[in-house]
Design an enzyme around this catalytic site. Structure first.
Site, PDB file in Angstrom:
ATOM      1  N   SER A 136     -11.503  -4.893   1.413  1.00  0.00           N
ATOM      2  CA  SER A 136     -10.111  -5.243   1.089  1.00  0.00           C
ATOM      3  C   SER A 136      -9.461  -4.418  -0.011  1.00  0.00           C
ATOM      4  O   SER A 136      -8.261  -4.511  -0.211  1.00  0.00           O
ATOM      5  CB  SER A 136     -10.014  -6.727   0.722  1.00  0.00           C
ATOM      6  OG  SER A 136     -10.090  -7.507   1.887  1.00  0.00           O
ATOM      7  N   SER A 141      -7.324  -6.784   2.692  1.00  0.00           N
ATOM      8  CA  SER A 141      -6.337  -7.795   2.354  1.00  0.00           C
ATOM      9  C   SER A 141      -5.509  -7.461   1.109  1.00  0.00           C
ATOM     10  O   SER A 141      -4.472  -8.073   0.894  1.00  0.00           O
ATOM     11  CB  SER A 141      -7.043  -9.128   2.112  1.00  0.00           C
ATOM     12  OG  SER A 141      -7.873  -9.048   0.954  1.00  0.00           O
ATOM     13  N   LYS A 197      -3.003  -8.570  -7.536  1.00  0.00           N
ATOM     14  CA  LYS A 197      -3.091  -9.282  -6.264  1.00  0.00           C
ATOM     15  C   LYS A 197      -2.894 -10.768  -6.554  1.00  0.00           C
ATOM     16  O   LYS A 197      -3.370 -11.273  -7.588  1.00  0.00           O
ATOM     17  CB  LYS A 197      -4.471  -9.020  -5.649  1.00  0.00           C
ATOM     18  CG  LYS A 197      -4.670  -9.528  -4.232  1.00  0.00           C
ATOM     19  CD  LYS A 197      -6.064  -9.131  -3.708  1.00  0.00           C
ATOM     20  CE  LYS A 197      -6.291  -9.543  -2.259  1.00  0.00           C
ATOM     21  NZ  LYS A 197      -7.622  -9.121  -1.760  1.00  0.00           N
TER      22      LYS A 197
END
Lengths: 485, 480
Positions: A177, A153, A78
């Protein structure tokens, strides 16, 4: 690509046996990314040259008979993890040019174990979002249905797995997330106990809730990656100095005789029919596997979303103050003095959702409101944690849906922040409690969208959750398959 | 000062600690280095970096708290103070707000005006310093973050002081304590010990405080006194003219001696304090506190008491010797080796301090160590040398850089006192013969001339004659 059907332990055997090289494996990933990323938009940065160089080094190690389970295995991160000399945007315009001079602790650990970092994954800006629509790099599309959101996310982290671009990714989970995108993309994702994995070098959203965790296409890979990144870090004062167990050693021990609780507050009207059906079926499977199912109550669940949006935004308003255009990142300065520079930089650099949360958090911390909002929310948080600890006096694990519905359409909730916030209703309480949880695939909706179930565990009981997840995965055919791209 | 108004002063002192490294990272806090060379991701406030508390800072805070009669908070909390400024890399300062490390302390001060008085100290908390802005020519400023994240203690007094004199007495004592403890180098010009003063006035008898002004840029005791006195006069003028004192920050200008409003720069801030989620609560065990307490050095007040009550020094001497810790350490070492406190004190305040001043040397580096000086004093005591010759011996030891002992110097230079009665008497006879007239006058009762004769003998013996013996022989001659 048949390599995608192997676990990383199996890939490791091939690498060690000389049947496969890390360079070839990395090359295959890079090719897959090249042909799929236009559709999915899961990668913000692909670092092919660095990856191939790291792969060559890994091959040398492997040839010498050295290295561990991650040596030579491609992984993507990420874009919230600081990677030395490699662009780290956190999905934001304000960090569009930010190249960190240091590695996050987890990144350093991965490098030290010979993992091959192939790139940085798309995400909601500063990890604020449930749909990955809030990214400066554009929305990520769900590989199972490109009109749908992948969840957020860590949307890029889940989508990259479903699209077969890599076998392992790291994400972060502040209010769901990791788990929610894993559920929407039909992959496995684990949010460890707060303090289990170092946050050093992870761009902060809400410091008391953020936790790093692994995503993978199967439970074994997830366990392998967790073992590689978990552990106390003297650079993170909130990391906990407790030994990391061998998650693989107990993975296949089964769940016979374990007590699984169903929190009644999570089985509400409004739960999508397909989701309910899949969860009910999963409960039956657990019964067949020898688990005892009981109903429990987490009475303060209703307050979790409100509580979260006070605490997380308050912390975010402070954490994001450093993006002022002074030292790094993008600066906008139209010659209107210092305050002007701050205003222009932040107005241009932050997206709407980030601005919304900074404003909410600033308000919650303001003198005169602090007691009514922030302090009250902290008290509620204590009650929510207590709910879980009380439930865990009766049961070993909790089982719930991950999201009330399968992945919704891109744009569907973009103009309705409250509806968007409510889509995290089943994932948020766990972060407030600081406990561990995991999302694993448990079915498909009528529209062909993945559905996930969620397992919660006691503090530092990641091994138990992984065990229960593996037992389910082993008994069913869900997950592990790539989206038809 | 206008007698219609009572002055109320509270002080906030920032003490920069002498730890080797910064408060939340491992960077060195060396000053005077290349800008931004003493930095890392943590003190630069880079995305993702996290603070880790320096334990030595906590230890210093506990020390300071105990030395100023505070209770140590068993579980204290770090908080974020949020505001934007280019020298503040994270956009917040890590400080303490609720539950600081030390609470409810006090110091006893003494002034001529008001005698002995106890000044309350509300709290001491730990915090990080900000960086420095360097204003370059034209419109731009540069940021140097070497100082960012250096450890500070903020010591906040109660509004208990009623005059500039009291404020200075309190500050001097606090300054003495932190330098005694070694937690601060005490350098006010360089900002290691800096003070903000909250000053207000109220009509006598009024309980409610007047509106206060916060005075900044006070980097010497003299400026603090000037600034407070100026500010009091200013506030009186404002009120007498029918105006109202405004709550504001005022900057002291040492060139003109006036305070000026900083309005515009200092708007009403809402710092939005909240507990820093990156740092866990700081738990200080009773054991830890007791260990630090046991290691506390003897503080000035206790030293003064011991010097005057046990060693019999005058309060003045006790005060001079204990004023700075290195002097007191020297004296303490000397007095253990040569247990006549009065003589030791005279030498430390006399010869030693003169020589140090002349050579601009700190007492810690004095070439005549307490051991060497004790050797000199011992030779006076056993009549090997006179007090006067002892000064010569001291100087010889000094110029040898401390490589020679008193005995070596006396031997080499032949400074041994003459205590041979025959030798002294011979000199004395010569002098009496040469000054027959004066001798008769002395005999006739002109006692003043005694000194003359003794002096002449000392001179003729190059100072080596035992003065007591010279005296004794003179008495004998006079009686003949």
């Amino acid at each position: 690509m048949e390599l995608n059907s192997l676990t990383i332990l199996q890939l490791g055997e091939k690498l060690r046996g000389g049947e496969l090289t890390s360079v070839a494996l990395t090359q295959a990933c890079l090719e897959r990314i090249a042909v799929t990323n236009d559709k999915v938009n899961s990668f913000i940065t692909v670092c092919a040259d660095e990856a191939l160089a790291a792969a060559a080094e890994a091959d040398a190690l492997l040839a010498a008979g050295d290295g561990g389970p991650l040596t030579g295995i491609p992984i993507a991160l990420k874009d919230i993890f600081n990677t030395r000399d490699l662009l780290t945007t956190c999905g934001s315009k304000i960090l569009a040019n930010y190249i960190p001079p240091y590695d996050a602790t987890v990144v350093a650990k991965l490098r030290a174990q010979g993992a091959v970092i192939v790139g940085k994954l798309n995400m909601d800006e500063f990890a604020m979002g449930s749909s990955n629509e809030n990214s400066a790099a554009g929305p990520v599309r769900n590989p199972w249905n490109l009109e749908r959101i992948p969840g957020g996310s860590s949307g890029g982290s889940a989508a990259a797995l479903a699209a077969g671009q890599v076998s392992l990714t790291l994400g972060t989970d502040t209010g769901g997330s990791i788990r929610q995108p894993a559920s929407h993309c039909g992959v496995v994702g684990l949010k460890p106990t707060y303090g289990r994995v170092s946050r050093y070098g992870v761009v902060a959203y809400a410091s008391s809730l953020d936790q790093v965790g692994p995503l993978a296409r199967n439970v074994e890979d997830c366990a392998t990656l967790l073992g590689a990144v978990a552990g106390y870090d003297p650079l993170d004062s909130t990391s906990v100095d407790t030994p990391v167990p061998d998650y693989l050693a107990t993975l296949k021990d089964g769940i016979k005789g374990k007590k699984i609780g169903l929190p009644k507050e999570y089985f509400i009207a409004g739960l999508d029919a397909d989701v309910k059906k899949a969860i009910d079926a999963a409960i039956e499977i657990y019964k067949q596997l020898g688990a005892e199912i009981v109903e429990v109550s987490l009475p303060h669940t209703d307050y979790a979303v409100a509580c979260y949006y006070l605490i997380a935004t308050a912390e975010a308003s402070s954490n994001l103050a450093r993006y002022d255009g002074v030292r790094y990142g993008v600066r906008k300065d139209e010659g209107e003095g210092l305050i002007g520079m701050y205003q222009q930089t932040r107005a241009a650099g932050f997206g709407d959702e980030v601005k919304r949360r900074i404003m909410l958090g600033t308000y919650a911390l303001s003198s005169g409101y602090y007691d009514a909002y922030y302090l009250k929310a902290q008290k509620v948080r204590t009650l929510i944690r207590q709910d879980f600890l009380t439930a865990f006096e009766q049961v070993d694990l909790l089982l719930t849906p991950v999201a009330p519905t399968p992945a919704f359409k891109i744009g569907e909730k973009a103009d309705d922040p409250l509806q968007m916030y409510l889509s995290d209703i089943f994932t948020i309480p766990l972060n407030l409690a600081g406990l561990c949880g995991m999302s694993i695939p448990c079915g498909m909706s009528g529209e062909g969208l993945p559905i996930g179930l969620q397992l919660f565990g006691k503090p530092f009981a990641e091994a138990e959750i992984l065990q229960a997840a593996w037992a389910f995965e082993n008994a069913t055919d869900f997950g592990g398959t790539l989206a038809p791209l | 000062m206008d007698s219609k108004y009572e002055v109320v002063i509270g002080l906030e002192v920032h003490v920069q600690l002498t730890t080797n490294t910064k408060i939340f990272c491992g960077c060195s806090k060396d000053f005077g280095q290349e800008p931004n060379s003493q930095t890392c991701p943590v003190c630069l406030g880079l995305p993702g970096a996290l603070p880790v508390l320096n334990k030595q800072v906590v230890e210093y805070a506990i020390k300071t708290g105990l030395a100023t009669n505070h209770s140590i908070t068993p579980r204290s909390i770090f908080a974020r103070k949020n505001y934007f400024y280019p020298d503040l890399p994270k956009g917040y300062q890590i400080s303490q707000f609720e539950l600081p490390i030390c609470q409810h302390g006090w110091l006893d001060i003494e002034t001529e005006e008001s005698g002995k008085k106890r000044i309350g100290i509300t709290r001491i908390h730990m915090e990080e310093d900000a960086g420095k802005l360097i204003h370059t020519d034209g419109n731009s400023s540069a940021v140097d973050l070497n100082r960012a994240c250096t450890p500070l203690l903020e010591i906040v007094s109660e509004p208990d002081m009623r005059s500039a004199e009291e404020a200075i007495a309190y500050l001097k004592q606090l300054h003495q304590i932190v330098t005694y403890l070694g937690v601060c180098d005490g350098n006010m010009e360089e900002g290691s010990f800096r003070c903000d003063a909250n000053v207000s006035i109220r009509p006598w008898g009024q309980e409610e405080f007047g509106t206060r002004a916060e005075l900044k840029n006070l980097n010497s005791f003299r400026f603090i006194k000037q600034a407070i006195e100026y500010e009091v006069e200013r506030q009186i003028d404002v009120i007498e003219d029918g105006g109202k004192v405004v709550q504001e920050t005022r900057l002291f200008d040492p060139d003109s001696g006036v305070t000026r409003s900083m309005r515009g720069k200092e708007e009403a801030h809402d710092y939005r304090y909240f507990p820093d989620p990156d740092l866990v609560p700081l738990v200080v065990s009773e054991d830890w506190v007791e260990r630090v307490r046991a290691e506390l050095p003897e503080l000035p007040a206790a030293k003064i008491r011991r010097y005057s009550e046990q060693l019999g020094l005058s309060e003045y001497d006790a005060g001079v010797i204990s004023a700075e810790r290195p002097t007191a350490d020297y004296f303490d070492a000397l007095v253990t080796l040569y247990p006549n406190a009065k003589i030791c004190a005279n030498w430390v305040m006399g010869e030693v301090s003169r020589a140090l001043n002349e050579n601009a040397i700190a007492i810690a580096d004095c070439p005549v160590t307490p051991e060497l000086l004790a050797g000199v004093l011992g030779r006076i005591e056993d009549n090997t040398i006179s007090g006067k010759i002892a000064k010569t011996v001291f100087e010889e030891i000094w110029s040898s850089g401390g490589s020679k002992t008193a005995d070596q110097v006396i031997e080499e230079k032949g400074l041994k006192q003459v205590s041979d009665t025959g030798a002294i008497e011979a000199i004395l006879n010569e002098i009496i013969a040469a000054n027959q007239g004066q001798f008769e006058e002395l005999k006739g009762g002109k006692d003043k001339l005694m000194g003359f004769f003794v002096g002449q003998v000392m001179k003729a013996s190059k100072g080596k004659a035992n003065p007591a013996m010279v005296n004794e022989l003179m008495q004998k001659k006079l009686a003949e």
